[in-house]
Design an enzyme around this catalytic site. Structure first.
Site, PDB file in Angstrom:
ATOM      1  N   ASP A  50      -0.694  -3.586  -1.103  1.00  0.00           N
ATOM      2  CA  ASP A  50      -0.505  -2.496  -2.067  1.00  0.00           C
ATOM      3  C   ASP A  50      -1.883  -2.191  -2.645  1.00  0.00           C
ATOM      4  OD1 ASP A  50      -0.109  -0.978  -4.411  1.00  0.00           O
ATOM      5  OD2 ASP A  50       1.882  -1.816  -4.699  1.00  0.00           O
ATOM      6  N   TYR A  74      -3.925  15.744  -7.459  1.00  0.00           N
ATOM      7  CA  TYR A  74      -4.083  15.275  -6.074  1.00  0.00           C
ATOM      8  C   TYR A  74      -5.444  15.738  -5.543  1.00  0.00           C
ATOM      9  CZ  TYR A  74      -3.200  14.898  -0.995  1.00  0.00           C
ATOM     10  OH  TYR A  74      -3.295  14.617   0.351  1.00  0.00           O
ATOM     11  N   LYS A  96      -8.620  13.351  -4.357  1.00  0.00           N
ATOM     12  CA  LYS A  96      -9.192  13.412  -3.000  1.00  0.00           C
ATOM     13  C   LYS A  96     -10.664  13.847  -3.052  1.00  0.00           C
ATOM     14  CE  LYS A  96      -5.731  12.112  -0.352  1.00  0.00           C
ATOM     15  NZ  LYS A  96      -5.822  11.026   0.630  1.00  0.00           N
ATOM     16  N   THR A 139       4.641  15.001   8.067  1.00  0.00           N
ATOM     17  CA  THR A 139       5.044  13.691   7.545  1.00  0.00           C
ATOM     18  C   THR A 139       5.879  13.912   6.288  1.00  0.00           C
ATOM     19  OG1 THR A 139       3.208  13.422   6.016  1.00  0.00           O
ATOM     20  CG2 THR A 139       2.822  12.702   8.292  1.00  0.00           C
TER      21      THR A 139
HETATM   22  N1  LIG Z   1       0.921  15.056   5.404  1.00  0.00           N
HETATM   23  C1  LIG Z   1      -0.041  15.931   5.101  1.00  0.00           C
HETATM   24  O1  LIG Z   1       0.163  17.158   5.202  1.00  0.00           O
HETATM   25  C2  LIG Z   1      -1.407  15.440   4.680  1.00  0.00           C
HETATM   26  C3  LIG Z   1      -2.417  16.387   4.584  1.00  0.00           C
HETATM   27  C4  LIG Z   1      -3.689  15.978   4.198  1.00  0.00           C
HETATM   28  C5  LIG Z   1      -3.936  14.647   3.946  1.00  0.00           C
HETATM   29  N2  LIG Z   1      -2.939  13.726   4.045  1.00  0.00           N
HETATM   30  C6  LIG Z   1      -3.272  12.321   3.745  1.00  0.00           C
HETATM   31  O2  LIG Z   1      -2.943  11.518   4.857  1.00  0.00           O
HETATM   32  C7  LIG Z   1      -2.693  10.179   4.404  1.00  0.00           C
HETATM   33  C8  LIG Z   1      -1.381   9.691   4.985  1.00  0.00           C
HETATM   34  O3  LIG Z   1      -0.326  10.474   4.443  1.00  0.00           O
HETATM   35  P1  LIG Z   1       0.985  10.864   5.268  1.00  0.00           P
HETATM   36  O4  LIG Z   1       0.963  12.302   5.515  1.00  0.00           O
HETATM   37  O5  LIG Z   1       1.172   9.932   6.411  1.00  0.00           O
HETATM   38  O6  LIG Z   1       2.076  10.629   4.118  1.00  0.00           O
HETATM   39  P2  LIG Z   1       3.307   9.650   3.978  1.00  0.00           P
HETATM   40  O7  LIG Z   1       4.180   9.733   5.164  1.00  0.00           O
HETATM   41  O8  LIG Z   1       3.856   9.975   2.639  1.00  0.00           O
HETATM   42  O9  LIG Z   1       2.652   8.195   3.970  1.00  0.00           O
HETATM   43  C9  LIG Z   1       1.920   7.726   2.864  1.00  0.00           C
HETATM   44  C10 LIG Z   1       1.596   6.279   3.137  1.00  0.00           C
HETATM   45  O10 LIG Z   1       0.804   5.779   2.055  1.00  0.00           O
HETATM   46  C11 LIG Z   1       1.419   4.573   1.600  1.00  0.00           C
HETATM   47  N3  LIG Z   1       1.158   4.286   0.205  1.00  0.00           N
HETATM   48  C12 LIG Z   1       1.445   5.028  -0.882  1.00  0.00           C
HETATM   49  N4  LIG Z   1       1.088   4.369  -2.000  1.00  0.00           N
HETATM   50  C13 LIG Z   1       0.563   3.190  -1.595  1.00  0.00           C
HETATM   51  C14 LIG Z   1       0.030   2.056  -2.275  1.00  0.00           C
HETATM   52  N5  LIG Z   1      -0.013   1.987  -3.613  1.00  0.00           N
HETATM   53  N6  LIG Z   1      -0.429   1.019  -1.540  1.00  0.00           N
HETATM   54  C15 LIG Z   1      -0.368   1.052  -0.193  1.00  0.00           C
HETATM   55  N7  LIG Z   1       0.148   2.057   0.502  1.00  0.00           N
HETATM   56  C16 LIG Z   1       0.606   3.120  -0.198  1.00  0.00           C
HETATM   57  C17 LIG Z   1       2.911   4.795   1.837  1.00  0.00           C
HETATM   58  O11 LIG Z   1       3.594   3.568   1.775  1.00  0.00           O
HETATM   59  P3  LIG Z   1       5.143   3.460   1.300  1.00  0.00           P
HETATM   60  O12 LIG Z   1       5.991   3.763   2.503  1.00  0.00           O
HETATM   61  O13 LIG Z   1       5.263   2.054   0.817  1.00  0.00           O
HETATM   62  O14 LIG Z   1       5.332   4.479   0.207  1.00  0.00           O
HETATM   63  C18 LIG Z   1       2.843   5.406   3.230  1.00  0.00           C
HETATM   64  O15 LIG Z   1       2.649   4.421   4.201  1.00  0.00           O
HETATM   65  C19 LIG Z   1      -2.692  10.249   2.867  1.00  0.00           C
HETATM   66  O16 LIG Z   1      -3.924   9.779   2.370  1.00  0.00           O
HETATM   67  C20 LIG Z   1      -2.516  11.726   2.577  1.00  0.00           C
HETATM   68  O17 LIG Z   1      -3.058  12.095   1.324  1.00  0.00           O
HETATM   69  C21 LIG Z   1      -1.670  14.085   4.415  1.00  0.00           C
END
Ligand SMILES: NC(=O)c1ccc[n+]([C@@H]2O[C@H](COP(=O)([O-])OP(=O)(O)OC[C@H]3O[C@@H](n4cnc5c(N)ncnc54)[C@H](OP(=O)(O)O)[C@@H]3O)[C@@H](O)[C@H]2O)c1
Length: 254
Positions: free
Chosen positions: A56, A145, A149, A180
């Site tokens: 975490d 957010y 970032k 996602t």
């Molecule tokens: N999806 C998009 O459109 C998008 C666009 C730009 C950037 N991003 C970035 O891409 C990265 C991955 O996001 P995603 O799209 O795959 O979203 P996601 O499916 O919501 O996954 C987020 C991940 O972060 C983990 N997480 C959250 N809080 C945490 C903590 N305190 N300690 C450890 N792990 C934690 C979550 O774990 P849990 O399952 O335990 O909650 C999950 O594994 C993020 O940094 C996000 O900001 C995403």
């Protein structure tokens, strides 16, 4: 740096982009993949190369324990993150803002600090920090957010500078809309997490320090370069223009 034969730790590896990183790393021949998640039981151990690690990002003792345990890491992927859909001026309190800074800024910073000696010991290695197009401009409705970032963006440049002498490659990624859970409420075509993971790792192998891995990411970058003042002072109008141009683009979602 080559992915084949590397030893990688991925945060947030239980779902979304993090899970796609684990799968893509295995396909590209990573020797070992530490798949870190808050609940390590959610990690799908789909390959013998994968080891689940509890982590975490808001718990420094867990970060320290992971660094102690994973002494052979050559590539750290700071992927885990959270969003924050709150206006700045009228929240009930600052709890959500502090949490998003803990997860998106202090968490990756503490990971970089904990793993820098490990990477140095293993010859330099690399760090790949997953930011967002929201680091480039203030996304209306999610300004905290964006702030978290953007803070992580400047932190990454600082880490690159400070770790240059030990030969650590630090790269950053600005994804656009990825399919996602985080972006499930946005009604636009999204690129797949596996496409993002593959493009990031290929760009990282080429030594690219700044990675725009999809069409929306590149469109945001281009608009910012060409219309900096408009994007930063009129973010609502800029986002509307960007999304309108994106949805009409024949390659939306790629
Ligand atoms: N999806 C998009 O459109 C998008 C666009 C730009 C950037 N991003 C970035 O891409 C990265 C991955 O996001 P995603 O799209 O795959 O979203 P996601 O499916 O919501 O996954 C987020 C991940 O972060 C983990 N997480 C959250 N809080 C945490 C903590 N305190 N300690 C450890 N792990 C934690 C979550 O774990 P849990 O399952 O335990 O909650 C999950 O594994 C993020 O940094 C996000 O900001 C995403």
């Amino acid at each position: 740096m080559k992915i084949n034969g590397s030893v990688v730790l991925v945060t947030g590896a239980n779902r979304g982009i993090g899970k796609a990183f684990v799968e893509t790393l295995a396909k590209m021949g990573a020797a070992k993949i530490y798949a870190a998640a808050r609940d390590a039981q959610e990690i799908e151990v789909a390959s013998p190369a994968v080891t689940a690690v509890p982590l975490d990002l808001t718990k420094p003792n867990q970060i320290e324990a992971a660094a102690q345990r994973c002494q052979d890491v050559t590539l750290l992927i700071n992927n885990a993150g959270m969003t924050c859909i709150e206006n700045l001026m009228d929240p009930p309190d600052d709890a959500a803002f502090r949490e998003v800074m803990e997860v998106n800024y202090f968490g990756p910073l503490t990971m970089c600090r904990a793993f820098a000696p490990v990477l140095k010991h293993n010859g330099g290695g690399g760090i790949l920090n997953i930011l967002s197009m929201a680091a480039m401009m203030c996304v209306p409705g999610a300004p905290a957010y964006s702030a978290s970032k953007a803070a992580a963006e400047m932190m990454s440049h600082g880490v690159r500078f400070e770790l240059a002498d030990q030969g650590t490659q630090v790269s950053i990624v600005y994804p656009g809309y990825v399919n996602t859970r985080m972006s499930e409420t946005f009604p636009v075509k999204k690129v797949s997490p596996s496409t993002i993971a593959a493009r990031c790792l290929k760009a990282f192998e080429k030594g690219e320090a700044i990675i725009y891995p999809d069409l929306f990411s590149r469109m945001t970058h281009d608009k910012l370069v060409n219309e900096t003042e408009f994007v930063q002072t009129e973010p609502q109008a800029a986002v509307v223009q960007l999304v309108e141009a994106f949805v009409e683009h024949p390659e939306a979602g790629t």
